[in-house]
Design a protein around this motif. Structure first.
Motif, PDB file in Angstrom:
ATOM      1  N   ILE A 155     -37.618  -8.982 -23.158  1.00  0.00           N
ATOM      2  CA  ILE A 155     -37.033 -10.230 -22.645  1.00  0.00           C
ATOM      3  C   ILE A 155     -36.497 -11.107 -23.777  1.00  0.00           C
ATOM      4  CG2 ILE A 155     -38.435 -10.277 -20.547  1.00  0.00           C
ATOM      5  CD1 ILE A 155     -40.068 -12.545 -21.881  1.00  0.00           C
ATOM      6  N   GLY A 156     -37.120 -10.989 -24.966  1.00  0.00           N
ATOM      7  CA  GLY A 156     -36.598 -11.724 -26.109  1.00  0.00           C
ATOM      8  C   GLY A 156     -35.198 -11.255 -26.461  1.00  0.00           C
ATOM      9  N   LEU A 157     -35.020  -9.931 -26.514  1.00  0.00           N
ATOM     10  CA  LEU A 157     -33.707  -9.355 -26.837  1.00  0.00           C
ATOM     11  C   LEU A 157     -32.694  -9.608 -25.720  1.00  0.00           C
ATOM     12  CD1 LEU A 157     -32.013  -7.631 -28.760  1.00  0.00           C
ATOM     13  CD2 LEU A 157     -32.882  -5.594 -27.583  1.00  0.00           C
ATOM     14  N   LEU A 158     -33.141  -9.410 -24.464  1.00  0.00           N
ATOM     15  CA  LEU A 158     -32.244  -9.618 -23.328  1.00  0.00           C
ATOM     16  C   LEU A 158     -31.804 -11.070 -23.220  1.00  0.00           C
ATOM     17  CD1 LEU A 158     -34.080  -7.437 -20.643  1.00  0.00           C
ATOM     18  CD2 LEU A 158     -31.858  -6.938 -21.679  1.00  0.00           C
ATOM     19  N   GLY A 159     -32.758 -11.980 -23.396  1.00  0.00           N
ATOM     20  CA  GLY A 159     -32.428 -13.396 -23.293  1.00  0.00           C
ATOM     21  C   GLY A 159     -31.493 -13.863 -24.380  1.00  0.00           C
ATOM     22  N   TRP A 160     -31.626 -13.285 -25.547  1.00  0.00           N
ATOM     23  CA  TRP A 160     -30.822 -13.700 -26.696  1.00  0.00           C
ATOM     24  C   TRP A 160     -29.415 -13.110 -26.652  1.00  0.00           C
ATOM     25  CZ3 TRP A 160     -31.155 -11.108 -32.080  1.00  0.00           C
ATOM     26  CH2 TRP A 160     -30.354 -11.805 -33.000  1.00  0.00           C
ATOM     27  N   LYS A 161     -29.313 -11.822 -26.353  1.00  0.00           N
ATOM     28  CA  LYS A 161     -28.026 -11.137 -26.459  1.00  0.00           C
ATOM     29  C   LYS A 161     -27.382 -10.787 -25.109  1.00  0.00           C
ATOM     30  CE  LYS A 161     -27.526 -10.686 -30.976  1.00  0.00           C
ATOM     31  NZ  LYS A 161     -26.367 -11.274 -31.683  1.00  0.00           N
ATOM     32  N   VAL A 162     -28.190 -10.294 -24.166  1.00  0.00           N
ATOM     33  CA  VAL A 162     -27.629  -9.704 -22.952  1.00  0.00           C
ATOM     34  C   VAL A 162     -27.290 -10.743 -21.884  1.00  0.00           C
ATOM     35  CG1 VAL A 162     -28.006  -8.039 -21.094  1.00  0.00           C
ATOM     36  CG2 VAL A 162     -28.830  -7.538 -23.416  1.00  0.00           C
ATOM     37  N   VAL A 163     -28.176 -11.727 -21.673  1.00  0.00           N
ATOM     38  CA  VAL A 163     -27.953 -12.716 -20.611  1.00  0.00           C
ATOM     39  C   VAL A 163     -26.626 -13.460 -20.778  1.00  0.00           C
ATOM     40  CG1 VAL A 163     -28.786 -14.909 -19.661  1.00  0.00           C
ATOM     41  CG2 VAL A 163     -30.361 -12.993 -19.952  1.00  0.00           C
ATOM     42  N   PRO A 164     -26.309 -14.001 -21.958  1.00  0.00           N
ATOM     43  CA  PRO A 164     -25.007 -14.678 -22.100  1.00  0.00           C
ATOM     44  C   PRO A 164     -23.827 -13.741 -21.816  1.00  0.00           C
ATOM     45  CG  PRO A 164     -26.452 -15.217 -23.936  1.00  0.00           C
ATOM     46  CD  PRO A 164     -27.112 -14.109 -23.188  1.00  0.00           C
ATOM     47  N   TRP A 165     -23.970 -12.475 -22.228  1.00  0.00           N
ATOM     48  CA  TRP A 165     -22.890 -11.489 -22.000  1.00  0.00           C
ATOM     49  C   TRP A 165     -22.731 -11.195 -20.510  1.00  0.00           C
ATOM     50  CZ3 TRP A 165     -22.861  -6.513 -19.945  1.00  0.00           C
ATOM     51  CH2 TRP A 165     -21.695  -5.785 -20.141  1.00  0.00           C
ATOM     52  N   VAL A 166     -23.857 -11.023 -19.810  1.00  0.00           N
ATOM     53  CA  VAL A 166     -23.808 -10.754 -18.370  1.00  0.00           C
ATOM     54  C   VAL A 166     -23.167 -11.910 -17.625  1.00  0.00           C
ATOM     55  CG1 VAL A 166     -25.223 -10.473 -16.288  1.00  0.00           C
ATOM     56  CG2 VAL A 166     -25.767  -9.163 -18.349  1.00  0.00           C
ATOM     57  N   MET A 167     -23.544 -13.134 -17.962  1.00  0.00           N
ATOM     58  CA  MET A 167     -22.952 -14.310 -17.312  1.00  0.00           C
ATOM     59  C   MET A 167     -21.451 -14.387 -17.587  1.00  0.00           C
ATOM     60  SD  MET A 167     -25.331 -15.803 -15.595  1.00  0.00           S
ATOM     61  CE  MET A 167     -24.657 -17.421 -15.236  1.00  0.00           C
ATOM     62  N   LYS A 168     -21.087 -14.076 -18.803  1.00  0.00           N
ATOM     63  CA  LYS A 168     -19.665 -14.126 -19.169  1.00  0.00           C
ATOM     64  C   LYS A 168     -18.850 -13.113 -18.379  1.00  0.00           C
ATOM     65  CE  LYS A 168     -16.646 -13.863 -23.240  1.00  0.00           C
ATOM     66  NZ  LYS A 168     -16.591 -13.619 -24.716  1.00  0.00           N
ATOM     67  N   LYS A 169     -19.456 -11.958 -18.055  1.00  0.00           N
ATOM     68  CA  LYS A 169     -18.751 -10.911 -17.322  1.00  0.00           C
ATOM     69  C   LYS A 169     -18.763 -11.144 -15.809  1.00  0.00           C
ATOM     70  CE  LYS A 169     -17.544  -8.343 -20.830  1.00  0.00           C
ATOM     71  NZ  LYS A 169     -16.113  -8.164 -21.173  1.00  0.00           N
ATOM     72  N   LEU A 170     -19.868 -11.658 -15.273  1.00  0.00           N
ATOM     73  CA  LEU A 170     -20.003 -11.770 -13.820  1.00  0.00           C
ATOM     74  C   LEU A 170     -19.424 -13.056 -13.249  1.00  0.00           C
ATOM     75  CD1 LEU A 170     -23.579 -10.311 -13.141  1.00  0.00           C
ATOM     76  CD2 LEU A 170     -21.362  -9.168 -12.970  1.00  0.00           C
ATOM     77  N   VAL A 171     -19.515 -14.153 -13.988  1.00  0.00           N
ATOM     78  CA  VAL A 171     -19.049 -15.443 -13.458  1.00  0.00           C
ATOM     79  C   VAL A 171     -17.557 -15.433 -13.090  1.00  0.00           C
ATOM     80  CG1 VAL A 171     -18.681 -17.883 -14.035  1.00  0.00           C
ATOM     81  CG2 VAL A 171     -20.879 -16.790 -14.546  1.00  0.00           C
ATOM     82  N   PRO A 172     -16.678 -14.787 -13.878  1.00  0.00           N
ATOM     83  CA  PRO A 172     -15.249 -14.820 -13.519  1.00  0.00           C
ATOM     84  C   PRO A 172     -14.870 -13.929 -12.331  1.00  0.00           C
ATOM     85  CG  PRO A 172     -15.561 -14.443 -15.887  1.00  0.00           C
ATOM     86  CD  PRO A 172     -16.876 -14.210 -15.227  1.00  0.00           C
ATOM     87  N   LEU A 173     -15.810 -13.153 -11.786  1.00  0.00           N
ATOM     88  CA  LEU A 173     -15.472 -12.278 -10.661  1.00  0.00           C
ATOM     89  C   LEU A 173     -14.870 -13.088  -9.510  1.00  0.00           C
ATOM     90  CD1 LEU A 173     -18.589  -9.888 -10.504  1.00  0.00           C
ATOM     91  CD2 LEU A 173     -16.345  -9.429 -11.512  1.00  0.00           C
ATOM     92  N   ARG A 174     -13.842 -12.522  -8.874  1.00  0.00           N
ATOM     93  CA  ARG A 174     -13.138 -13.248  -7.812  1.00  0.00           C
ATOM     94  C   ARG A 174     -13.850 -13.077  -6.466  1.00  0.00           C
ATOM     95  NH1 ARG A 174      -7.278 -10.969  -9.435  1.00  0.00           N
ATOM     96  NH2 ARG A 174      -8.636  -9.245 -10.018  1.00  0.00           N
ATOM     97  N   VAL A 175     -15.075 -13.566  -6.430  1.00  0.00           N
ATOM     98  CA  VAL A 175     -15.895 -13.561  -5.213  1.00  0.00           C
ATOM     99  C   VAL A 175     -16.534 -14.938  -5.089  1.00  0.00           C
ATOM    100  CG1 VAL A 175     -16.371 -11.087  -5.223  1.00  0.00           C
ATOM    101  CG2 VAL A 175     -17.861 -12.630  -6.508  1.00  0.00           C
ATOM    102  N   SER A 176     -17.029 -15.249  -3.896  1.00  0.00           N
ATOM    103  CA  SER A 176     -17.638 -16.563  -3.690  1.00  0.00           C
ATOM    104  C   SER A 176     -18.980 -16.659  -4.409  1.00  0.00           C
ATOM    105  CB  SER A 176     -17.821 -16.833  -2.195  1.00  0.00           C
ATOM    106  OG  SER A 176     -18.649 -15.846  -1.615  1.00  0.00           O
ATOM    107  N   GLU A 177     -19.233 -17.817  -4.986  1.00  0.00           N
ATOM    108  CA  GLU A 177     -20.505 -18.155  -5.646  1.00  0.00           C
ATOM    109  C   GLU A 177     -20.939 -17.109  -6.671  1.00  0.00           C
ATOM    110  OE1 GLU A 177     -21.657 -20.987  -5.387  1.00  0.00           O
ATOM    111  OE2 GLU A 177     -20.738 -21.752  -3.558  1.00  0.00           O
ATOM    112  N   SER A 178     -20.000 -16.684  -7.495  1.00  0.00           N
ATOM    113  CA  SER A 178     -20.332 -15.672  -8.507  1.00  0.00           C
ATOM    114  C   SER A 178     -21.315 -16.200  -9.543  1.00  0.00           C
ATOM    115  CB  SER A 178     -19.049 -15.193  -9.200  1.00  0.00           C
ATOM    116  OG  SER A 178     -18.383 -16.278  -9.831  1.00  0.00           O
ATOM    117  N   LEU A 179     -21.248 -17.494  -9.846  1.00  0.00           N
ATOM    118  CA  LEU A 179     -22.134 -18.081 -10.855  1.00  0.00           C
ATOM    119  C   LEU A 179     -23.599 -17.990 -10.440  1.00  0.00           C
ATOM    120  CD1 LEU A 179     -22.715 -19.829 -13.396  1.00  0.00           C
ATOM    121  CD2 LEU A 179     -22.364 -21.832 -11.947  1.00  0.00           C
TER     122      LEU A 179
END
Length: 388
Positions: A189-213
């Protein structure tokens, strides 16, 4: 349609009870917990504990801890790590010995007495989180220490439980494997929280679907909770860690704004009621003194043990008492441990109901103690009204 009617009763009753509790000068969570007992099998019997209720309740507590993580300052969490260790250790040592000797005094054998001591060492801060939020104290140094100490408690208690089960059942998983899983979890979780979570949010939030955030945030929350469960750590710790990870991103406030309506409209009320559904008054007359004594020990040992740990690491008298009070609630973590002990033969069926009542009583007492200690906060009325 019967379940919809039950859901209607749960939501309406918790909102009314929460409002009444605030009007009477108590945190809203006290009313919500009491109404769970009132409408549950112990009294009116309107709501029973079904699998669907348990599932919704589990989602509720995960979202509650996720929100707590979002509102946690990671820098403050790091600064209070020594205090968290001291509070967590103090909150285990005293209840462990207190429960053990009390069990022996009531005629239980050494194994069951030790298990009761372990049971009283558990801490669940989900109710504490809501109470601190009611009082406008979530995000303070004291609340951050409580959350950090709860992580320490969870890990140590689960490891000690693994030792007990391994001695009682040779076929149980080795303690070394249990410890290794926890090390892997916190490293992951230390590694995921530091590196992966920001990347996942950056990739999923722009998806053209409702309430992607909010969808992306909940995916992360549930993944962390699942990862915690499969490695033997409580799911609420994983959900909290997910919230902390997201709190360091630019999406923090947007996620918090969107997840709160989802959590507090349905899932969190069901969680509060589900605790009361575990109460049963059947056959308690013969064990009333066991319940009273164990409850007093459960409250006193956490209040003193964790409070001393806080005092030794720089907190003033009020802060130390508040931290001790915040660790008093045993909640769903202790209920899970009690059920595990019953199935593993570490606790007799005749004492199970009594210990569940002790757990429920500590969960009811903790918010009242916190209110008395921290009730002078000027933000309290505003926060209580908002959360009820």
């Amino acid at each position: 349609m019967l379940f919809i009617a039950k859901l209607l009763i749960i939501i309406l009753s918790t909102k009314l009870a929460g409002d009444l509790s605030v009007r009477l000068g108590q945190p809203s969570v006290v009313g919500k917990l009491i109404v769970g007992i009132l409408i549950g099998p112990a009294l009116l019997g309107w709501i029973d504990n079904s699998n669907l209720i348990e599932t919704l309740a589990e989602i509720g507590v995960l979202l509650l801890m996720f929100i707590a993580g979002l509102e946690t300052d990671i820098k403050e969490l790091n600064r209070t790590r020594n205090s968290s260790l001291a509070v967590g250790a103090g909150g285990i040592i005293l209840p462990l010995f207190g429960g053990y000797f009390a069990g022996l005094a009531f005629g239980l054998d050494a194994q069951q007495s030790l298990f009761i001591g372990l049971l009283l060492s558990a801490t669940s801060v989900s109710i504490t989180v809501q109470t601190l939020r009611d009082l406008g104290r979530l995000g303070t140094r004291e609340s951050t220490t409580i959350l950090g100490a709860a992580v320490v408690d969870d890990v140590l208690v689960v490891i000690l439980l693994a030792f007990m089960i391994s001695f009682a059942d040779p076929a149980a998983p080795a303690v070394t494997m249990v410890i290794l899983k926890k090390v892997l979890f916190f490293g992951a979780i230390g590694l995921l929280g530091w590196k992966v979570v920001p990347w996942v949010m950056k990739k999923l939030v722009p998806l053209r679907v409702s309430e992607s955030l909010i969808s992306a945030a909940i995916i992360i929350c549930f993944f962390f909770a699942w990862l915690a469960e499969v490695t033997g750590v409580a799911g609420i710790i994983g959900a909290f860690a997910a919230g902390v990870a997201l709190s360091t991103t630019k999406y923090k406030h947007d996620v918090e704004h969107k997840v709160e309506p989802i959590a507090y409209a349905i899932f969190v009320p069901v969680f509060f009621v589900s605790i009361g559904l575990n109460v049963s008054f059947e056959g308690i007359a013969d064990q009333i003194w066991l319940i009273v004594v164990m409850t007093v020990i459960a409250v006193f040992t956490k209040l003193v043990g964790s409070g001393v740990g806080a005092r030794l690491t720089g907190f003033d008298k009020q802060g130390s008492l508040g931290i001790g009070a915040g660790m008093v609630s045993r909640g769903e973590v202790a209920l899970i441990i009690a059920t595990t002990g019953l199935s593993a033969g570490l606790l007799d069926q005749q004492y199970f109901t009594s210990m569940v009542l002790v757990i429920i009583l500590t969960t009811l007492i903790a918010p009242v103690l916190l209110k008395r200690i921290f009730g002078d906060n000027p933000q309290a009325k505003k926060e209580e009204a908002a959360s009820s």
